[in-house]
Motif scaffolding. Structure first.
Motif, PDB file in Angstrom:
ATOM      1  N   GLY A   1       0.823  -1.200   0.000  1.00  0.00           N
ATOM      2  CA  GLY A   1       0.000   0.000   0.000  1.00  0.00           C
ATOM      3  C   GLY A   1       0.854   1.245   0.000  1.00  0.00           C
ATOM      4  O   GLY A   1       2.067   1.188  -0.158  1.00  0.00           O
ATOM      5  N   ALA A   2       0.193   2.368   0.220  1.00  0.00           N
ATOM      6  CA  ALA A   2       0.898   3.657   0.215  1.00  0.00           C
ATOM      7  C   ALA A   2       0.584   4.379   1.526  1.00  0.00           C
ATOM      8  O   ALA A   2       1.228   4.107   2.539  1.00  0.00           O
ATOM      9  CB  ALA A   2       0.484   4.482  -1.000  1.00  0.00           C
ATOM     10  N   THR A   3      -0.416   5.237   1.524  1.00  0.00           N
ATOM     11  CA  THR A   3      -0.754   5.999   2.724  1.00  0.00           C
ATOM     12  C   THR A   3      -1.105   5.078   3.878  1.00  0.00           C
ATOM     13  O   THR A   3      -0.667   5.298   5.007  1.00  0.00           O
ATOM     14  CB  THR A   3      -1.930   6.961   2.431  1.00  0.00           C
ATOM     15  N   ASP A   4      -1.866   4.025   3.601  1.00  0.00           N
ATOM     16  CA  ASP A   4      -2.247   3.092   4.661  1.00  0.00           C
ATOM     17  C   ASP A   4      -1.034   2.378   5.247  1.00  0.00           C
ATOM     18  O   ASP A   4      -0.961   2.145   6.456  1.00  0.00           O
ATOM     19  CB  ASP A   4      -3.293   2.089   4.171  1.00  0.00           C
ATOM     20  N   VAL A   5      -0.046   2.066   4.426  1.00  0.00           N
ATOM     21  CA  VAL A   5       1.181   1.429   4.917  1.00  0.00           C
ATOM     22  C   VAL A   5       1.989   2.429   5.745  1.00  0.00           C
ATOM     23  O   VAL A   5       2.529   2.074   6.798  1.00  0.00           O
ATOM     24  CB  VAL A   5       2.019   0.854   3.756  1.00  0.00           C
ATOM     25  N   MET A   6       2.066   3.683   5.299  1.00  0.00           N
ATOM     26  CA  MET A   6       2.799   4.692   6.073  1.00  0.00           C
ATOM     27  C   MET A   6       2.148   4.905   7.442  1.00  0.00           C
ATOM     28  O   MET A   6       2.839   5.021   8.456  1.00  0.00           O
ATOM     29  CB  MET A   6       2.890   6.005   5.301  1.00  0.00           C
ATOM     30  N   GLU A   7       0.828   4.903   7.482  1.00  0.00           N
ATOM     31  CA  GLU A   7       0.119   5.054   8.759  1.00  0.00           C
ATOM     32  C   GLU A   7       0.379   3.859   9.670  1.00  0.00           C
ATOM     33  O   GLU A   7       0.602   4.018  10.874  1.00  0.00           O
ATOM     34  CB  GLU A   7      -1.381   5.216   8.516  1.00  0.00           C
ATOM     35  N   THR A   8       0.378   2.664   9.111  1.00  0.00           N
ATOM     36  CA  THR A   8       0.653   1.454   9.893  1.00  0.00           C
ATOM     37  C   THR A   8       2.087   1.468  10.397  1.00  0.00           C
ATOM     38  O   THR A   8       2.356   1.130  11.556  1.00  0.00           O
ATOM     39  CB  THR A   8       0.367   0.199   9.044  1.00  0.00           C
TER      40      THR A   8
END
Length: 180
Positions: free
Chosen positions: A129-136
């Motif tokens: 992912g992108a934003t969701d991976v950065m948030e995680t």
């Protein structure tokens, strides 16, 4: 004559600048900065997430209930990330029977990750992912976003270890032997 000297000075200066830049780009990477990890999370319950798998569908930590998770955040463009992957595959093969589940979480586009996984033959689940991976990644304690970043979560969902940088085999095997 003055113009030739000026041109030669500019040329020599450009050459020296090029040599300096070349040398600085070819230096080994500095050791990871360990202050980039929010170690306050060690000993606390793991954050939840729901991320897309490189093979389709969604994955949550609950899908691996009762397993010890080594969560490894990476990207296809991250050289230290790529260097540690063969060792991670070996660890999955060696410690999987004891209850270890390695999960790779890629900060990248799905097709690049699929191509990479196929090419390398990665044997553990890869989420992408992108934003969701950065948030995680941040939720698991990586406050700077540096990669690779790894977290060990025990069978009860408690974060036991965090690490920024390329994992060394002797370090992770010691940690795994303590928590499996």
């Amino acid at each position: 004559m003055t113009q030739r000297i000026a041109i030669m000075l500019v040329a020599v200066t450009a050459l020296m600048a090029g040599l300096y830049l070349s040398a600085s780009f070819n230096r080994p990477a500095p050791a990871p900065v360990f202050s980039a990890v929010n170690s306050d999370l060690v000993g606390s319950y793991r954050p939840d997430f729901r991320l897309g798998s490189s093979t389709g569908g969604f994955v949550t930590p609950a899908d691996y209930a009762g397993k010890t998770l080594l969560i490894n955040f990476w990207a296809t463009w991250c050289v230290p990330c790529l260097k540690e992957m063969p060792m991670l595959m070996e660890l999955q093969a060696e410690y999987g029977v004891a209850g270890l589940q390695i999960i790779g979480i890629a900060l990248d586009d799905v097709q690049s990750v699929r191509d990479f996984v196929d090419e390398l033959g990665i044997s553990y689940p890869i989420l992408v992912g992108a934003t969701d991976v950065m948030e995680t990644n941040r939720a698991y304690g990586n406050v700077t976003g540096m990669l690779p970043f790894s977290v060990l979560v025990d069978r009860d969902g408690i974060i036991r270890w965090q690490y920024t940088g390329e994992i060394q085999r002797n370090t992770i095997t010691t940690i795994l032997n303590e928590h499996l």
